[in-house]
Design an enzyme around this catalytic site. Structure first.
Site, short mmCIF file in Angstrom:
data_model
loop_
_atom_site.label_atom_id
_atom_site.label_comp_id
_atom_site.label_asym_id
_atom_site.label_seq_id
_atom_site.Cartn_x
_atom_site.Cartn_y
_atom_site.Cartn_z
N THR A 118 -10.47 -4.03 0.90
CA THR A 118 -11.76 -3.69 1.50
C THR A 118 -12.82 -4.70 1.04
O THR A 118 -12.64 -5.37 0.01
CB THR A 118 -12.23 -2.30 1.06
OG1 THR A 118 -12.44 -2.34 -0.36
CG2 THR A 118 -11.22 -1.21 1.41
N GLY A 145 -4.17 2.24 -2.75
CA GLY A 145 -4.79 1.41 -1.71
C GLY A 145 -5.55 0.28 -2.39
O GLY A 145 -4.96 -0.73 -2.75
N THR A 177 0.81 -1.23 0.00
CA THR A 177 0.00 0.00 0.00
C THR A 177 0.84 1.27 0.00
O THR A 177 1.87 1.36 0.65
CB THR A 177 -0.93 -0.02 1.24
OG1 THR A 177 -1.69 -1.22 1.20
CG2 THR A 177 -1.86 1.18 1.26
N GLN A 194 -36.78 -13.69 25.58
CA GLN A 194 -36.70 -14.27 24.24
C GLN A 194 -36.06 -13.30 23.23
O GLN A 194 -35.37 -13.73 22.30
CB GLN A 194 -38.09 -14.67 23.76
CG GLN A 194 -38.06 -15.64 22.62
CD GLN A 194 -39.45 -16.08 22.20
OE1 GLN A 194 -40.36 -15.25 22.03
NE2 GLN A 194 -39.64 -17.36 22.03
N PHE A 212 0.61 2.47 5.94
CA PHE A 212 -0.26 1.46 6.59
C PHE A 212 0.40 0.08 6.62
O PHE A 212 -0.26 -0.94 6.39
CB PHE A 212 -1.61 1.36 5.86
CG PHE A 212 -2.41 2.62 5.81
CD1 PHE A 212 -2.18 3.66 6.70
CD2 PHE A 212 -3.43 2.79 4.87
CE1 PHE A 212 -2.94 4.83 6.65
CE2 PHE A 212 -4.19 3.94 4.81
CZ PHE A 212 -3.94 4.96 5.71
N GLU A 243 -6.21 -6.09 3.89
CA GLU A 243 -6.06 -7.14 2.85
C GLU A 243 -7.18 -7.04 1.80
O GLU A 243 -7.65 -8.04 1.27
CB GLU A 243 -5.97 -8.53 3.49
CG GLU A 243 -4.72 -8.62 4.35
CD GLU A 243 -4.13 -10.00 4.46
OE1 GLU A 243 -4.41 -10.86 3.62
OE2 GLU A 243 -3.34 -10.19 5.41
N ASN A 291 -1.38 6.77 -2.50
CA ASN A 291 -2.30 6.83 -3.64
C ASN A 291 -2.54 5.47 -4.29
O ASN A 291 -3.02 5.39 -5.42
CB ASN A 291 -1.77 7.82 -4.69
CG ASN A 291 -1.81 9.24 -4.16
OD1 ASN A 291 -2.83 9.69 -3.65
ND2 ASN A 291 -0.67 9.92 -4.20
N1 CAA Z 1 -3.79 -14.18 -9.23
C1 CAA Z 1 -2.94 -14.06 -10.28
N2 CAA Z 1 -3.01 -13.02 -11.17
C2 CAA Z 1 -3.97 -12.10 -10.96
C3 CAA Z 1 -4.89 -12.17 -9.90
C4 CAA Z 1 -4.77 -13.27 -9.02
N3 CAA Z 1 -5.61 -13.42 -7.99
N4 CAA Z 1 -5.73 -11.12 -9.96
C5 CAA Z 1 -5.36 -10.41 -11.02
N5 CAA Z 1 -4.30 -10.99 -11.63
C6 CAA Z 1 -3.63 -10.56 -12.87
C7 CAA Z 1 -4.64 -10.49 -14.00
O1 CAA Z 1 -4.76 -11.76 -14.63
C8 CAA Z 1 -4.05 -9.44 -14.90
O2 CAA Z 1 -2.99 -9.99 -15.66
P1 CAA Z 1 -3.14 -10.20 -17.29
O3 CAA Z 1 -3.44 -8.84 -17.83
O4 CAA Z 1 -1.83 -10.76 -17.68
O5 CAA Z 1 -4.29 -11.14 -17.44
C9 CAA Z 1 -3.39 -8.48 -13.91
O6 CAA Z 1 -3.16 -9.21 -12.71
C10 CAA Z 1 -4.26 -7.28 -13.61
O7 CAA Z 1 -5.47 -7.72 -13.04
P2 CAA Z 1 -6.77 -6.83 -13.04
O8 CAA Z 1 -7.03 -6.32 -14.43
O9 CAA Z 1 -7.85 -7.62 -12.38
O10 CAA Z 1 -6.34 -5.59 -12.10
P3 CAA Z 1 -7.25 -4.41 -11.55
O11 CAA Z 1 -6.34 -3.29 -11.31
O12 CAA Z 1 -8.45 -4.20 -12.37
O13 CAA Z 1 -7.86 -4.98 -10.19
C11 CAA Z 1 -7.77 -5.54 -7.84
C12 CAA Z 1 -7.15 -5.62 -9.22
C13 CAA Z 1 -8.49 -6.86 -7.57
C14 CAA Z 1 -8.73 -4.40 -7.60
C15 CAA Z 1 -6.52 -5.43 -6.95
O14 CAA Z 1 -5.89 -4.18 -7.21
C16 CAA Z 1 -6.77 -5.58 -5.48
O15 CAA Z 1 -6.89 -6.72 -4.97
N6 CAA Z 1 -6.80 -4.45 -4.75
C17 CAA Z 1 -6.85 -4.49 -3.31
C18 CAA Z 1 -5.44 -4.38 -2.76
C19 CAA Z 1 -5.33 -4.94 -1.40
O16 CAA Z 1 -5.91 -5.96 -1.06
N7 CAA Z 1 -4.54 -4.27 -0.57
C20 CAA Z 1 -4.30 -4.74 0.75
C21 CAA Z 1 -2.91 -4.38 1.17
S1 CAA Z 1 -2.18 -5.52 2.23
C22 CAA Z 1 -2.77 -5.24 3.77
O17 CAA Z 1 -3.76 -4.66 4.01
C23 CAA Z 1 -1.98 -5.96 4.78
C24 CAA Z 1 -1.92 -5.46 6.15
O18 CAA Z 1 -1.39 -4.45 6.47
C25 CAA Z 1 -2.39 -6.39 7.18
#
Ligand code: CAA
Length: 388
Positions: A371, A130, A125, A278, A155, A369, A128
């Site tokens: 939203t 997230g 993260t 109840q 974060f 991980e 800009n």
């Molecule tokens: N496994 C493998 N490849 C994947 C995949 C997966 N699960 N998901 C996507 N991809 C690949 C796609 O196949 C694509 O590749 P190709 O073009 O070669 O096919 C590429 O990645 C791009 O995928 P998308 O077009 O789906 O990407 P997007 O930008 O539209 O969307 C998203 C992706 C699902 C929104 C993603 O950005 C996401 O999960 N965002 C949330 C981020 C997140 O979870 N952050 C948490 C931070 S960690 C945290 O919180 C930890 C902590 O502190 C405790």
């Protein structure tokens, strides 16, 4: 595919439950109040081998896999969500190395992470970037046999206490998310420093900080996979760790439910225990049903992902169950903890009782991980892709 906890996993649950009740529960309020990392509990968990259950035996773990990680996190979260993050964040930080590391990288890093000698963190993260994880700006430019990292993360769980960070940065800013790469960064590399420590609503005692990179030299040998693999490594990691957050949510909800049920037996109003009304019984029945449904989904996801290769599972099937488990369980944790506060009435709102802490802790499971809006997006995409 159905699943059943093996005898070994049932025993693990019993052992961790006893440890959590005897050694962690009494510390939970102080960890929250003081917002200080419980080093003693990290040592306790490491000593019991709980930080290495997701790591194969050849790299120093016990190789019990994702269901075991979920069980441990659930049982600790029943008494302290903050303490359960010690295990969950270690699993998240080391997962990119497990998934994409070379033999040399795995041998160098995994044994000390599995033993808990070193702590790790997952650094994706940015201010800009997230939900839109693909728009990372941290830049890694190649110079000889080094990459120089510049940029800022925010974060980051375990920021400042971790020894090893898996950091996502762009090696080709013109290519968007296809230009992202993943690196292993050690805490004492020059040009790497820790920024602001956040003051949070919940999971206090688990540090969350900014990371700052100023031309930080990282050996090219620390690149995970190839240049451009970073986004996929991040997504594959989250697919395998979101059920762990689901398990944390189940643990928080179960802890709140247990406390509230006991309270209603003791609390007398209108001349009888409030448990005999109840209206409250129906609330508790709904809470218990939701917790059990969440638990079933979390372990179904964990077993499915653990056996994905043998089952010939597609990426979409893995992502869908992973996201469903975190989405459902975290929404349950929020509902159940809010209702548990209600069951205690005014006492539920007071810091002297643990429920307001559990309610604050539950909130983050709907956010980190990914939203729950992102989880819904992931689930919906897999449905629509399947219809093609
Ligand atoms: N496994 C493998 N490849 C994947 C995949 C997966 N699960 N998901 C996507 N991809 C690949 C796609 O196949 C694509 O590749 P190709 O073009 O070669 O096919 C590429 O990645 C791009 O995928 P998308 O077009 O789906 O990407 P997007 O930008 O539209 O969307 C998203 C992706 C699902 C929104 C993603 O950005 C996401 O999960 N965002 C949330 C981020 C997140 O979870 N952050 C948490 C931070 S960690 C945290 O919180 C930890 C902590 O502190 C405790």
């Amino acid at each position: 595919m159905s699943y059943q906890l093996t005898e070994e996993l049932e025993m693990l649950r019993q052992v961790v439950r006893r440890m959590a009740e005897e050694k962690v529960a009494s510390r939970a309020a102080a960890i929250d109040e003081e917002d200080a990392y419980p080093w003693d509990l990290k040592e306790l968990f490491a000593g019991q081998g709980l930080l290495g259950v997701g790591v194969p035996e050849e790299y120093g773990g016990t190789g019990q896999g994702l269901p075991a990680v979920c069980l441990i996190v659930e049982e600790i979260a029943r008494v302290s969500a903050s303490a359960s993050l010690i295990v969950a964040a270690q699993e998240l930080g080391l997962m990119p190395i497990l998934l994409a590391g070379t033999e040399e990288q795995k041998e160098k890093y995994l044994p000390t992470l599995a033993s808990g000698e070193r702590i790790c963190a997952f650094a994706l993260t940015e201010p800009n970037a997230g939900s839109d994880a693909g728009s990372i700006r941290t830049w890694a430019r190649r110079e000889g046999d080094m990459y120089l990292l510049s940029g800022q993360k925010c974060f980051i769980t375990n920021g400042g206490i971790a020894d090893v960070y898996t950091v996502f940065a762009s090696t080709d800013p013109g290519r968007g998310l296809k230009g992202l790469s993943a690196f292993i960064v050690e805490k004492d590399y020059p040009g790497f420093s820790i920024g602001k420590k956040e003051k949070k609503m919940g999971v206090r005692g688990s540090p969350t900080t900014e990371l700052i990179f100023e031309d930080c030299p990282v050996p090219a040998a620390n690149l995970l996979g190839k240049e451009g693999d970073g986004f996929k490594i991040a997504m594959m990691t989250l697919d395998r760790t979101r059920p762990v957050i689901g398990a944390q949510a189940v643990g928080i909800a179960q802890g709140a439910l247990d406390y509230a049920v006991n309270y209603t037996r003791e609390r007398v109003q209108f001349g009888r225990p409030v448990a005999s009304f109840q209206g409250l019984q129906f609330m508790m029945a709904d809470m218990a049903t939701r917790v059990e449904a969440a638990r079933q989904l979390v372990y179904r996801a964990a077993f499915f992902i653990e056996n994905a290769a043998a089952l010939g599972a597609s990426t979409g099937e893995i992502s869908r169950l992973s996201s469903m488990s975190k989405l459902f369980a975290s929404d349950v944790a929020m509902q159940v903890t809010v209702d548990a506060v209600q069951l205690l009435g005014g006492y539920g709102y007071m810091r002297e009782y643990p429920l307001e802490r559990m309610m604050r802790d539950a909130k983050i499971t709907q956010i980190y991980e990914g939203t729950n809006q992102i989880q819904r997006l992931v689930i919906a995409r897999t449905l629509l892709e399947n219809e093609k």
